[in-house]
Write an enzyme that holds these catalytic residues in place. Structure first.
Site: not given
Ligand code: DGY
Length: 331
Positions: A237, A266, A285
């Site tokens: 993250r 993002e 991402h």
């Molecule tokens: C998750 O599954 O947490 C990935 O980051 C996709 O959002």
């Protein structure tokens, strides 16, 4: 029963929902719903299947306390106020496990791309700057025999460690609250303190959840303890690192490079200076973005939705404590 889905999801999951007799509404617009639109849509439905970073906060949950289940199309659930959902007895489902390989691949890709300045030199071709062979320009660093440090060694970190050991015979160290005995046994991974992780890693890859404890933990203080030759990778993250501090650390040569699949915010702005740095590789991402993985995620999210609507325990539940008082739990 009716489910509202905040994005178009793969057919695999959609079909399961439809075969279960559930009426499906998908948000097809190429933009995020506003908080009000999300509440209004959910008021017309019995379940929410949430894809993307919809803010499932206490206000949303109080407005939509009728929801029988909220199924996330993600393993991460930092966008959900889990405590508030638990108080309202709303089960939250996620999609663990199935995206570990794809996300580890993304971390591996970023590690390699940053180590060889791949994204930067590709942009030089597009700009017409590939003129002649220059033996002293755009040199990268090699990974063979280096130390991989993993912050938060779970399933994804385990997959990355396996790849790095197989490809480059890398030594694995990690920092977790508990011990990862499987990794210690199978990968000879060594648990170290956070400071040791910073000091010893040649590549430091983040695979922890975003929590109040991990938010901004990779800041100037942390970067200043890393090797000047180190590469920082984050596929977890964006808020786990402080972006301004990372930029300064790269500019000052405090660390050597970075690979990011996650940013804060993002989407990242197209004129963000990090995008022009030679030793930096950034992706939008895409950690779990393979056909196989997204199909598998949609199936798990659909199964969580179906179970929740039937009043059954979710196969993958974030807040199992809601079941503690149930006398009739079906598994
Ligand atoms: C998750 O599954 O947490 C990935 O980051 C996709 O959002």
């Amino acid at each position: 029963m009716k489910v509202f889905i905040t994005r178009v999801i793969p057919d695999a999951g959609l079909q399961l929902l439809q075969n279960a007799g559930i009426t499906v509404t998908q948000w097809t617009e190429k933009r995020d719903l506003t908080p009000t639109e999300l509440i209004d849509a959910c008021k017309q439905h019995d379940a929410l299947l949430s894809s993307g970073a919809n803010n499932i906060d206490a206000n949303f949950l109080n407005e939509c306390k009728h929801l029988k289940v909220i199924a996330l199309l993600s393993v991460g659930y930092d966008n959900v106020d889990v405590k508030a959902a638990t108080q309202l007895n709303i089960p939250i489902g996620n999609t663990p496990g199935v995206l570990s390989g794809a996300t580890a691949d993304t971390a591996f890709l970023l590690m390699l791309a940053a180590s060889r300045k791949a994204f930067y030199v590709h942009k030089k071709i597009l700009k017409g700057e590939w003129k002649f062979f220059d033996p002293t320009t755009d040199l990268g660093i090699e990974l063979n025999g280096k130390t991989l440090g993993i912050f938060g060694l779970g399933k994804i970190g385990f997959e990355l460690a396996k790849k790095c050991m197989g490809a480059y015979n890398m030594k694995v160290i990690y920092h977790n609250r508990g011990n990862n005995e499987e990794a210690e046994e199978k990968l000879n991974a060594i648990k170290v303190s956070f400071d040791e992780l910073l000091q010893q890693s040649d590549v430091l890859s983040v695979h922890t959840a975003l929590t109040p404890e991990t938010k901004g933990i990779f800041n100037t203080t942390a970067f200043s303890k890393m090797k000047p030759s180190a590469i920082f990778i984050n596929t977890a993250r964006g808020s786990i690192h402080n972006e301004e501090d990372l930029k300064k650390a790269l500019e000052a040569g405090t660390i050597w490079g970075a690979g990011l699949d996650v940013t804060n915010p993002e989407p990242m702005a197209k004129d963000n200076p990090l995008l022009d740095m030679p030793n930096v590789a950034i992706l939008p991402h895409i950690g779990s973005a393979t056909v196989d993985t997204r199909n598998a995620m949609s199936v798990i999210a659909a199964k969580n939705t179906i179970a929740g609507l039937a009043g059954l325990r979710l196969p993958h539940i974030v807040n199992p404590e809601i079941y503690q008082d149930w006398s009739k739990i079906s598994c």
